[in-house]
Design an enzyme around this catalytic site. Structure first.
Site, PDB file in Angstrom:
ATOM      1  N   GLN A   1       0.948  -1.780  -0.249  1.00  0.00           N
ATOM      2  CA  GLN A   1      -0.138  -0.055  -0.011  1.00  0.00           C
ATOM      3  C   GLN A   1       0.843   1.342   0.044  1.00  0.00           C
ATOM      4  O   GLN A   1       0.202   2.725  -0.192  1.00  0.00           O
ATOM      5  CB  GLN A   1      -0.955  -0.239   1.061  1.00  0.00           C
ATOM      6  CG  GLN A   1      -2.064  -1.075   1.325  1.00  0.00           C
ATOM      7  CD  GLN A   1      -3.159  -0.556   0.177  1.00  0.00           C
ATOM      8  OE1 GLN A   1      -3.219   0.133  -0.590  1.00  0.00           O
ATOM      9  NE2 GLN A   1      -3.717  -2.079  -0.192  1.00  0.00           N
TER      10      GLN A   1
ATOM     11  N   SER B   1       2.980  -4.360  -4.795  1.00  0.00           N
ATOM     12  CA  SER B   1       2.037  -5.046  -6.044  1.00  0.00           C
ATOM     13  C   SER B   1       1.788  -3.813  -6.635  1.00  0.00           C
ATOM     14  O   SER B   1       1.587  -2.900  -6.842  1.00  0.00           O
ATOM     15  CB  SER B   1       0.703  -5.008  -5.450  1.00  0.00           C
ATOM     16  OG  SER B   1      -0.627  -5.741  -7.030  1.00  0.00           O
TER      17      SER B   1
ATOM     18  N   HIS C   1       0.074  -3.090  -9.594  1.00  0.00           N
ATOM     19  CA  HIS C   1      -1.473  -2.139  -9.736  1.00  0.00           C
ATOM     20  C   HIS C   1      -1.949  -0.659  -8.732  1.00  0.00           C
ATOM     21  O   HIS C   1      -2.475  -0.243  -8.962  1.00  0.00           O
ATOM     22  CB  HIS C   1      -2.048  -3.143 -10.437  1.00  0.00           C
ATOM     23  CG  HIS C   1      -3.677  -3.975  -8.653  1.00  0.00           C
ATOM     24  ND1 HIS C   1      -1.924  -5.055  -8.015  1.00  0.00           N
ATOM     25  CD2 HIS C   1      -4.441  -3.210  -7.639  1.00  0.00           C
ATOM     26  CE1 HIS C   1      -3.112  -4.983  -6.969  1.00  0.00           C
ATOM     27  NE2 HIS C   1      -4.202  -3.922  -6.929  1.00  0.00           N
TER      28      HIS C   1
ATOM     29  N   THR D   1       8.534 -18.516 -17.728  1.00  0.00           N
ATOM     30  CA  THR D   1       9.290 -17.751 -18.311  1.00  0.00           C
ATOM     31  C   THR D   1       8.713 -16.331 -17.890  1.00  0.00           C
ATOM     32  O   THR D   1       7.552 -16.283 -17.110  1.00  0.00           O
ATOM     33  CB  THR D   1       8.631 -18.192 -19.947  1.00  0.00           C
ATOM     34  OG1 THR D   1       8.317 -18.716 -20.735  1.00  0.00           O
ATOM     35  CG2 THR D   1       8.840 -16.410 -21.311  1.00  0.00           C
TER      36      THR D   1
ATOM     37  N   CYS E   1      -8.217 -10.263  -0.381  1.00  0.00           N
ATOM     38  CA  CYS E   1      -7.846 -11.410  -0.331  1.00  0.00           C
ATOM     39  C   CYS E   1      -9.337 -12.267   0.841  1.00  0.00           C
ATOM     40  O   CYS E   1      -9.561 -13.471   0.885  1.00  0.00           O
ATOM     41  CB  CYS E   1      -6.793 -11.687   0.463  1.00  0.00           C
ATOM     42  SG  CYS E   1      -5.953 -11.061   1.938  1.00  0.00           S
TER      43      CYS E   1
END
Length: 216
Positions: free
Chosen positions: A7, A27, A29, A65, A153
């Site tokens: 955050q 994260s 996004h 990959t 979550c």
């Protein structure tokens, strides 16, 4: 020690050398990067068990990959977020402070979670004793306001947050929490709109809870 900084990248300095952390997660996004990509920093020498085996990618810590486009997008977004974090924080505080002050002024029994100043500038988290999060979220959604009562979550459950109860929040409050976040794309008019409808939303939820009704 692992540091969950998911955050914080928009508003806080995440210089791992200055922080002295062993592991740190981000994260993408959350700071304008591509969804599905993230960062795990590991201090050299930190014990770590491979997450996926079978290939030598990522120094044999995670086979498969690499998502090159996601990696590049994450790096660019993180660089920009860190460079602009003071401006981002200033804008968010200009929006979140009126929201916090308005909640405290207009909603009886509203209680701000955390310190009033030493907090992420975009995060507003309140508890409303006697109200129920699910009922408030349903009503706010109908009014065009995006809010949450917990982390993504745990969004599939209506149970009070185990984190909040572990911190000592009574169940009567933990069952009636709301989290709203703001950003540079939001406006003062939107803040005013939230403040104009929230007292009624909380009052309605409390009335339903007293009568044994809810959105469940």
């Amino acid at each position: 020690v692992h540091t969950d900084a998911v955050q914080g990248a928009n508003a806080l300095d995440v210089d791992v050398k200055r922080l002295g952390v062993d592991l740190l997660s981000l994260s993408a996004h959350k700071f304008g990067g591509p969804k599905g990509a993230g960062v795990l920093y590991m201090r050299r020498g930190t014990p770590f068990l491979e997450q996926l085996s079978g290939g030598g990618q990522e120094r044999q810590r995670r086979a498969g990959t690499e998502n090159v486009a996601g990696i590049v997008g994450t790096a660019v977004a993180l660089t920009e977020a860190q460079a602009n974090r003071e401006h981002y924080s200033m804008i968010c505080r200009q929006l979140s402070r009126p929201l916090i002050e308005g909640f405290l002024r207009s909603v009886p029994g509203a209680k701000l979670s955390g310190h009033p100043e030493q907090r992420l500038p975009n995060n507003v988290h309140f508890s409303f004793e006697g109200a129920e999060s699910d009922a408030m979220l349903a009503r706010l959604d109908a009014l065009g306001i995006a809010a949450s009562a917990g982390s993504a979550c745990t969004s599939a459950t209506w149970e009070p947050s185990h984190v909040l109860t572990a911190m000592g929040m009574p169940l009567t409050r933990a069952a009636g929490v709301l989290r709203l976040t703001c950003g540079p794309e939001n406006t003062a008019e939107q803040i005013d709109y939230v403040l104009s409808v929230l007292p009624g939303v909380v009052s309605e939820s409390r009335a339903k809870a007293r009568s044994g009704l809810s959105a469940k």
